[in-house]
Design an enzyme around this catalytic site. Structure first.
Site, PDB file in Angstrom:
ATOM      1  N   LYS A 187       0.846  -1.197   0.000  1.00  0.00           N
ATOM      2  CA  LYS A 187       0.000   0.000   0.000  1.00  0.00           C
ATOM      3  C   LYS A 187       0.882   1.248   0.000  1.00  0.00           C
ATOM      4  O   LYS A 187       1.415   1.633   1.036  1.00  0.00           O
ATOM      5  CB  LYS A 187      -0.924   0.035   1.229  1.00  0.00           C
ATOM      6  CG  LYS A 187      -1.936   1.167   1.131  1.00  0.00           C
ATOM      7  CD  LYS A 187      -2.332   1.761   2.457  1.00  0.00           C
ATOM      8  CE  LYS A 187      -1.315   2.628   3.100  1.00  0.00           C
ATOM      9  NZ  LYS A 187      -0.948   3.869   2.379  1.00  0.00           N
ATOM     10  N   GLY A 239       8.024   5.175   7.507  1.00  0.00           N
ATOM     11  CA  GLY A 239       7.297   6.430   7.654  1.00  0.00           C
ATOM     12  C   GLY A 239       7.754   7.162   8.896  1.00  0.00           C
ATOM     13  O   GLY A 239       8.847   6.918   9.419  1.00  0.00           O
ATOM     14  N   SER A 240       6.906   8.037   9.382  1.00  0.00           N
ATOM     15  CA  SER A 240       7.265   8.864  10.532  1.00  0.00           C
ATOM     16  C   SER A 240       7.253   8.036  11.816  1.00  0.00           C
ATOM     17  O   SER A 240       6.571   7.004  11.901  1.00  0.00           O
ATOM     18  CB  SER A 240       6.250  10.003  10.659  1.00  0.00           C
ATOM     19  OG  SER A 240       4.965   9.456  10.836  1.00  0.00           O
ATOM     20  N   GLY A 244       4.652   5.262  13.009  1.00  0.00           N
ATOM     21  CA  GLY A 244       5.324   4.005  13.346  1.00  0.00           C
ATOM     22  C   GLY A 244       4.887   3.475  14.706  1.00  0.00           C
ATOM     23  O   GLY A 244       4.671   2.275  14.885  1.00  0.00           O
ATOM     24  N   GLU A 261      10.906   1.314   9.719  1.00  0.00           N
ATOM     25  CA  GLU A 261      11.969   2.192   9.205  1.00  0.00           C
ATOM     26  C   GLU A 261      11.454   3.616   9.359  1.00  0.00           C
ATOM     27  O   GLU A 261      10.592   4.050   8.593  1.00  0.00           O
ATOM     28  CB  GLU A 261      12.255   1.876   7.729  1.00  0.00           C
ATOM     29  CG  GLU A 261      12.730   0.453   7.471  1.00  0.00           C
ATOM     30  CD  GLU A 261      14.146   0.195   7.969  1.00  0.00           C
ATOM     31  OE1 GLU A 261      14.876   1.152   8.250  1.00  0.00           O
ATOM     32  OE2 GLU A 261      14.508  -0.991   8.085  1.00  0.00           O
ATOM     33  N   CYS A 295      15.167  10.270   4.875  1.00  0.00           N
ATOM     34  CA  CYS A 295      15.228   9.924   6.299  1.00  0.00           C
ATOM     35  C   CYS A 295      16.640   9.945   6.850  1.00  0.00           C
ATOM     36  O   CYS A 295      16.861  10.295   7.997  1.00  0.00           O
ATOM     37  CB  CYS A 295      14.625   8.546   6.496  1.00  0.00           C
ATOM     38  SG  CYS A 295      15.400   7.321   5.429  1.00  0.00           S
ATOM     39  N   GLU A 394      12.769  16.336  13.290  1.00  0.00           N
ATOM     40  CA  GLU A 394      13.028  16.098  11.874  1.00  0.00           C
ATOM     41  C   GLU A 394      12.219  17.096  11.044  1.00  0.00           C
ATOM     42  O   GLU A 394      10.999  17.184  11.193  1.00  0.00           O
ATOM     43  CB  GLU A 394      12.587  14.661  11.536  1.00  0.00           C
ATOM     44  CG  GLU A 394      12.831  14.271  10.101  1.00  0.00           C
ATOM     45  CD  GLU A 394      12.262  12.891   9.768  1.00  0.00           C
ATOM     46  OE1 GLU A 394      11.074  12.635  10.068  1.00  0.00           O
ATOM     47  OE2 GLU A 394      13.003  12.068   9.190  1.00  0.00           O
TER      48      GLU A 394
HETATM   49  P1  NAD Z   1       3.769   8.849   7.358  1.00  0.00           P
HETATM   50  O1  NAD Z   1       4.160   8.212   8.628  1.00  0.00           O
HETATM   51  O2  NAD Z   1       2.859  10.006   7.400  1.00  0.00           O
HETATM   52  O3  NAD Z   1       3.071   7.760   6.392  1.00  0.00           O
HETATM   53  C1  NAD Z   1       3.720   6.565   6.029  1.00  0.00           C
HETATM   54  C2  NAD Z   1       2.701   5.547   5.563  1.00  0.00           C
HETATM   55  O4  NAD Z   1       1.856   5.181   6.633  1.00  0.00           O
HETATM   56  C3  NAD Z   1       1.777   6.016   4.448  1.00  0.00           C
HETATM   57  O5  NAD Z   1       1.694   4.982   3.477  1.00  0.00           O
HETATM   58  C4  NAD Z   1       0.443   6.207   5.162  1.00  0.00           C
HETATM   59  O6  NAD Z   1      -0.653   6.067   4.299  1.00  0.00           O
HETATM   60  C5  NAD Z   1       0.495   5.106   6.193  1.00  0.00           C
HETATM   61  N1  NAD Z   1      -0.359   5.272   7.390  1.00  0.00           N
HETATM   62  C6  NAD Z   1      -0.858   6.415   7.921  1.00  0.00           C
HETATM   63  N2  NAD Z   1      -1.542   6.136   9.056  1.00  0.00           N
HETATM   64  C7  NAD Z   1      -1.461   4.787   9.262  1.00  0.00           C
HETATM   65  C8  NAD Z   1      -1.942   3.897  10.265  1.00  0.00           C
HETATM   66  N3  NAD Z   1      -2.642   4.323  11.308  1.00  0.00           N
HETATM   67  N4  NAD Z   1      -1.639   2.575  10.138  1.00  0.00           N
HETATM   68  C9  NAD Z   1      -0.904   2.115   9.105  1.00  0.00           C
HETATM   69  N5  NAD Z   1      -0.438   2.908   8.121  1.00  0.00           N
HETATM   70  C10 NAD Z   1      -0.708   4.237   8.195  1.00  0.00           C
HETATM   71  O7  NAD Z   1       5.141   9.222   6.611  1.00  0.00           O
HETATM   72  P2  NAD Z   1       5.377  10.055   5.285  1.00  0.00           P
HETATM   73  O8  NAD Z   1       4.983  11.484   5.509  1.00  0.00           O
HETATM   74  O9  NAD Z   1       4.841   9.329   4.096  1.00  0.00           O
HETATM   75  O10 NAD Z   1       6.975   9.946   5.167  1.00  0.00           O
HETATM   76  C11 NAD Z   1       7.865  10.751   5.867  1.00  0.00           C
HETATM   77  C12 NAD Z   1       8.485  10.016   7.040  1.00  0.00           C
HETATM   78  O11 NAD Z   1       9.019   8.765   6.622  1.00  0.00           O
HETATM   79  C13 NAD Z   1       9.670  10.756   7.654  1.00  0.00           C
HETATM   80  O12 NAD Z   1       9.587  10.727   9.052  1.00  0.00           O
HETATM   81  C14 NAD Z   1      10.875   9.957   7.178  1.00  0.00           C
HETATM   82  O13 NAD Z   1      12.011  10.064   8.000  1.00  0.00           O
HETATM   83  C15 NAD Z   1      10.334   8.583   7.142  1.00  0.00           C
HETATM   84  N6  NAD Z   1      11.130   7.750   6.245  1.00  0.00           N
HETATM   85  C16 NAD Z   1      11.910   6.769   6.803  1.00  0.00           C
HETATM   86  C17 NAD Z   1      12.707   5.979   5.974  1.00  0.00           C
HETATM   87  C18 NAD Z   1      13.564   4.880   6.537  1.00  0.00           C
HETATM   88  O14 NAD Z   1      13.919   3.978   5.787  1.00  0.00           O
HETATM   89  N7  NAD Z   1      13.932   4.900   7.808  1.00  0.00           N
HETATM   90  C19 NAD Z   1      12.687   6.191   4.592  1.00  0.00           C
HETATM   91  C20 NAD Z   1      11.883   7.192   4.075  1.00  0.00           C
HETATM   92  C21 NAD Z   1      11.096   7.961   4.912  1.00  0.00           C
END
Ligand code: NAD
Length: 492
Positions: A187, A239-240, A244, A261, A295, A394
């Site tokens: 997804k 994600g964030s 997470g 991650e 990230c 961040e």
């Molecule tokens: P986000 O956390 O807002 O969203 C990430 C994903 O989670 C999206 O696909 C979203 O639809 C989904 N999501 C939202 N709510 C959810 C829930 N309750 N349950 C399950 N899934 C849900 O992050 P973003 O704004 O897309 O990305 C930015 C963040 O990602 C930054 O904090 C960045 O550091 C991090 N990031 C980490 C890495 C890594 O490998 N460590 C790589 C890239 C980005």
């Protein structure tokens, strides 16, 4: 639904394309122009459940988990050929939906994950210990047993990437999941679903059996379903840290395995004897690459006080030549942020930096002459205290902070004084001292003098502390998608 693309932007469930059951489309916008790039179907809950059920069937009854690893690797190689053939399309889609400049779209966003795919099929899978003998052992008072240790696919995986590197992040999950013999529901993030939907075409061309890889869209509701559904065994999330944490909690009820991650605020330590040109280049890269939407970018530079002012001056000079604009213009060297909301967040943090007394030395506003698109100037704060909001939070935008230090211990302490622990760097002519510092920095990766394990499939990628759990890439990434079974028998 309107789409200018030759590939299908429909959902991909059980080997078939479908429009899904929701009337509201996902509108994908170009972050540089704010124009609609495409409308794609929004998955309903029923679509997500169908995708999970298809993945479950494919795992429990289908051929994929039972194939020999070498047979799966052959499919991965066909997939790689298809990605290679369609690279120009992938690059164009990446530039349009993620706002990458061409050089980034052609490297880290696409060709690097392709290299990881090939490496998995050609090197990791053939050399992996899928099955190994267990030495005979005497169990006191019971007898002698011997057997085999087998690695088996973990099961049905929910793969949930962030928006910033859509193809790269999706593939860092899809590649090991498929190599391991798992089945999956992918997804993508709602802002950038197109490259992930395109993977369905690659899967078809490679001959992946139906249901092994399913691709749905959606945001929180779909994500929640994928991380709580009893048929899902493993969740791999990028994600964030805020989301997470939710994912960890959501998955806890059914005790799913979770790979997380998450975010970072990575330290770039510049000792007095460090190569200042190289260190400035790395800080410049940390601020400007994908407008800071990475990230593991080095956004918190910790510089010895004796070179602090010179470092800041040189970095500002370098940032002044950045050309912010639409990546469709080949002269552009830094593109936009993904959305207005992301720009608001970054601008709020810049104001917080000013209010807390950090010295804004360049940027801080919106670039002149761009009335559309979510642009922010490359921005630098100097004389920052590590307790300030801008040193702890961040940004995920083109903003760097510079913190002075006096002694090595202080630099390591500042680097470690962060909720995050994703990456880091040390610059020093004394490589022994640099290595010693690298061992004391609590992060998943550290580079010395610009080394870049950053994209090497033979390294491992992941975070300490609140930057995550588990590892991606290469053999370490594959390991996360496997369970270990011991089959033993009485020795005769
Ligand atoms: P986000 O956390 O807002 O969203 C990430 C994903 O989670 C999206 O696909 C979203 O639809 C989904 N999501 C939202 N709510 C959810 C829930 N309750 N349950 C399950 N899934 C849900 O992050 P973003 O704004 O897309 O990305 C930015 C963040 O990602 C930054 O904090 C960045 O550091 C991090 N990031 C980490 C890495 C890594 O490998 N460590 C790589 C890239 C980005």
């Amino acid at each position: 639904m309107p789409t200018p693309y030759a590939f299908s932007t429909r959902l991909y469930i059980d080997g078939r394309r479908t429009d899904g059951g929701s009337d509201e489309p996902v509108v994908v916008r170009n972050p540089a122009t704010e124009e609609t790039v495409a409308e794609v179907p929004q998955s309903s809950l029923a679509d997500v459940r169908r995708a999970i059920a298809a993945a479950r069937r494919a795992f429990d009854e289908g051929p994929w988990p039972r194939m020999r690893p070498a047979e799966r690797a052959a499919v991965l190689l066909r997939l790689a050929e298809e990605v290679e053939r369609r690279l120009p399309e992938l690059v164009a889609v990446n530039m349009a939906e993620a706002g990458s400049v061409r050089s980034l779209a052609e490297s880290l966003q696409t060709r690097v994950p392709l290299a990881h795919l090939r490496d998995m099929a050609e090197r990791v899978v053939p050399s992996f210990a899928w099955e190994r003998p267990m030495d005979p052992t005497v169990a006191p008072g019971i007898g002698i047993s011997q057997g085999v240790l087998r690695r088996e696919g973990f099961g049905v995986c929910a793969l949930i990437p962030a928006y910033n590197f859509p193809f790269f992040l999706s593939m860092m999950k899809v590649i090991p999941a498929l190599a391991a013999g798992c089945t999956a529901v992918l997804k993508p993030a709602p802002a950038t679903p197109l490259e992930s939907l395109l993977i369905g075409d690659f899967a078809d061309a490679a001959g992946l059996p139906p249901g092994v890889l399913n691709i749905v869209t959606g945001d929180t509701e779909a994500g929640r379903e994928l991380t709580t559904h009893p048929m899902v065994d493993l969740v791999s999330f990028t994600g964030s840290d805020a989301v997470g944490r939710m994912v960890h909690t959501q998955a806890a009820d059914s005790l799913k395995k979770v790979v997380l991650e998450l975010g970072g605020k990575s330290a770039n330590i510049v000792r007095a004897d460090g190569d200042l040109d190289g260190a400035v280049r790395s800080a410049f890269t940390g601020i400007t690459t994908h407008a800071g939407q990475g990230c593991s970018l080095l956004t918190r530079t910790i510089v010895h006080e004796s070179v602090h002012d010179e470092f800041v001056e040189r970095l500002c000079t370098a940032l002044a030549v950045i050309r912010v604009g639409d990546p469709a213009d080949e002269a552009t060297t830094m593109g936009p942020l993904i959305s207005g909301a992301q720009r608001d967040k970054v601008e709020k943090l810049i104001r917080a930096g000013e209010e807390e007394g950090a010295r804004l030395v360049c940027g801080g506003g919106r670039p002149a002459g761009l009335d559309r698109g979510h642009f922010v100037e490359p921005t630098l704060f100097a004389d920052v205290d590590n307790a300030m909001t801008i040193a702890r939070t961040e940004f995920f935008g083109p903003v760097g902070v510079v913190i002075p230090f006096r002694a090595d211990e202080e630099a390591v302490r500042i680097a470690n004084d962060s909720p995050y622990g994703l990456s880091g760097a040390v610059w020093s002519a004394d490589t022994v001292a640099a290595y010693d510092m690298a061992t004391r920095i609590r992060t998943g990766g550290v580079t010395i003098n610009g080394g870049s394990a950053g994209v090497n499939p033979r390294s491992a990628f992941g975070g300490y502390k609140q930057s995550g759990l588990g590892r991606e890439w290469g053999a370490f990434g594959l390991d996360e998608y496997l369970q270990t079974k011991s089959i033993s028998w009485a020795a005769r």
